[in-house]
Motif scaffolding. Structure first.
Motif, PDB file in Angstrom:
ATOM      1  N   ASN A  95       1.941   7.336   4.600  1.00  9.36           N
ATOM      2  CA  ASN A  95       0.258   6.568   4.817  1.00  9.36           C
ATOM      3  C   ASN A  95       0.335   5.512   4.662  1.00  9.36           C
ATOM      4  O   ASN A  95      -0.339   4.213   4.137  1.00  9.36           O
ATOM      5  N   PHE A  96       1.684   4.613   3.850  1.00 13.39           N
ATOM      6  CA  PHE A  96       1.776   3.281   3.525  1.00 13.39           C
ATOM      7  C   PHE A  96       1.768   2.357   4.113  1.00 13.39           C
ATOM      8  O   PHE A  96       2.036   2.714   6.060  1.00 13.39           O
ATOM      9  N   ASN A  97       0.779   1.256   4.463  1.00 17.83           N
ATOM     10  CA  ASN A  97       0.153   0.524   4.885  1.00 17.83           C
ATOM     11  C   ASN A  97       0.933  -1.147   4.373  1.00 17.83           C
ATOM     12  O   ASN A  97       0.706  -1.699   3.031  1.00 17.83           O
ATOM     13  N   ALA A  98       1.739  -1.758   5.163  1.00 12.23           N
ATOM     14  CA  ALA A  98       2.237  -2.930   5.547  1.00 12.23           C
ATOM     15  C   ALA A  98       1.069  -3.847   4.698  1.00 12.23           C
ATOM     16  O   ALA A  98       1.707  -5.059   4.456  1.00 12.23           O
ATOM     17  N   ASN A  99       0.291  -4.517   5.204  1.00 13.28           N
ATOM     18  CA  ASN A  99      -0.194  -5.275   5.523  1.00 13.28           C
ATOM     19  C   ASN A  99      -2.615  -5.219   4.675  1.00 13.28           C
ATOM     20  O   ASN A  99      -2.779  -5.993   4.591  1.00 13.28           O
ATOM     21  N   VAL A 100      -1.454  -4.087   3.119  1.00 10.54           N
ATOM     22  CA  VAL A 100      -2.514  -4.130   2.177  1.00 10.54           C
ATOM     23  C   VAL A 100      -1.750  -4.122   0.950  1.00 10.54           C
ATOM     24  O   VAL A 100      -0.750  -3.918   1.209  1.00 10.54           O
ATOM     25  N   PRO A 101      -2.785  -4.657  -0.644  1.00 15.47           N
ATOM     26  CA  PRO A 101      -1.658  -4.903  -1.133  1.00 15.47           C
ATOM     27  C   PRO A 101      -1.048  -3.681  -1.926  1.00 15.47           C
ATOM     28  O   PRO A 101      -1.739  -2.760  -1.649  1.00 15.47           O
ATOM     29  N   THR A 102      -0.041  -4.183  -2.740  1.00 15.51           N
ATOM     30  CA  THR A 102       0.869  -2.235  -2.839  1.00 15.51           C
ATOM     31  C   THR A 102       0.989  -2.901  -4.665  1.00 15.51           C
ATOM     32  O   THR A 102       1.009  -3.677  -5.173  1.00 15.51           O
ATOM     33  N   VAL A 103       0.243  -1.051  -5.322  1.00 13.39           N
ATOM     34  CA  VAL A 103       0.482  -1.184  -6.828  1.00 13.39           C
ATOM     35  C   VAL A 103       1.375  -0.176  -7.509  1.00 13.39           C
ATOM     36  O   VAL A 103       1.010   0.725  -7.071  1.00 13.39           O
TER      37      VAL A 103
END
Length: 334
Positions: A95-103
């Protein structure tokens, strides 16, 4: 006699409450035998001159990315998905979404994916925003003795940096949308991850960075490890067996309640853990504000008069420099 005892108590309290002074000797070293908190909630006797486990260190250096990268999103906020370096399908099928922040959240010594810091910070972020939360479980090294774990931190940090570079290459996720958050020994680990990426990660946060074996080490978290590097010090100091580094080592350094003893805490473990508890609360409320200080005495005596800067929070565009005193309450949300 009572008057003498009163002044003795006051003098003792001053020594205990004083952080590392600005003119501290450059050759200061922790004593050989210290007590250090683990993620198991216990204090452990540690020999800082013990022989490290070279078999574990050799393995870590050969395979620095051989750790668990566990993804949580709003679509899978409870059960993680495992991301694997050099395995693009593990990324594409998640479900990784490159368009949102990653913490990225990184635990400390004697900890793993289930240690309280991970679900606490994960929930704070996913309740606040749509984002990717990646928990790094580096238990293979973290469950080793303290000396071995500390010596292996740079290699695991490099591995995390290599994983994030792979994530960028596979998905296009930008480094300026990544925030690395590490606790205790994990604070130095995320610093090394940012260093591996040439400081491109937009934000790095060190939560009470571990002191023993790191206070003068070139492998500790540093201001150049990211676009903005922030440290929150809650259990520092030389004189009371502080677990964390008690001096300013980042772009912006926050010292809640002076940086040594926290309201409602009676132990070093409580003081130490308060760093991630405070950070999680600021992600939700962004309510703790520091006042800039010019020296450590102002931090100790709560006499800082400089500009304000919010501590913690989820702002990827946050900037700031200097030392800040923050006053908090004794219980959540502090």
């Amino acid at each position: 006699m009572k008057a003498s005892l009163f002044f003795l108590v006051i003098a003792t309290a001053y020594v205990v409450a004083t952080p590392v002074p600005d003119n501290a000797p450059a050759d200061y070293e922790y004593p050989r035998y210290v007590k250090i908190a683990g993620g198991d909630g216990q204090m452990h006797d540690v020999d800082l001159e013990a022989e490290p486990n070279m078999e574990v260190l050799d393995e870590v250096n050969r395979n620095p990315a051989n750790n668990l990268y566990l993804l949580y999103t709003r679509r899978n906020s409870i059960v993680s998905q495992t991301l694997i370096i050099n395995n693009a399908n593990s990324i594409h099928n998640s479900n990784f979404n490159a368009n949102v922040p990653t913490v990225v959240v990184v635990h400390g010594w004697l900890s793993n994916q289930y240690t309280d810091i991970n679900p606490t910070i994960r929930r704070a972020y996913l309740n606040k925003m749509d984002c990717n939360v990646i928990v790094l479980d580096w238990r293979r090294l973290a469950l080793s003795d303290y000396v071995t774990a500390a010596l292996g931190v740079p290699a695991v940090g490099r591995g995390l940096g290599q994983f994030l570079r792979f994530l960028n290459q596979v998905t296009g996720a930008r480094f300026d949308s990544m925030h690395l958050v590490g606790f205790s020994m994990g604070a130095h680990l995320v610093g090394n991850a940012g260093r591996e990426l040439g400081g491109q990660v937009i934000r790095v946060t060190g939560l009470d960075p571990a002191g023993p074996l790191f206070i003068y080490s070139r492998d500790r978290i540093a201001p150049s490890d990211g676009g903005y590097v922030e440290c929150i010090h809650t259990d520092g100091g030389y004189t009371v067996g502080g677990i964390g580094i008690g001096t300013a080592i980042c772009n912006a350094d926050f010292f809640p309640n002076g940086g040594i003893s926290q309201p409602g805490c009676l132990t070093n473990i409580c003081n130490h853990n308060r760093a991630w508890e405070l950070f999680a609360a600021t992600v939700t409320y962004n309510h703790l504000v520091g006042r800039r200080c010019t020296n450590n005495l102002q931090i100790t005596w709560n006499t800082c008069t400089g500009a304000n800067l919010h501590m913690g929070n989820d702002d990827l565009r946050k900037t700031g420099t200097g030392m800040y005193r923050v006053n908090t309450n004794r219980s959540y949300p502090f």
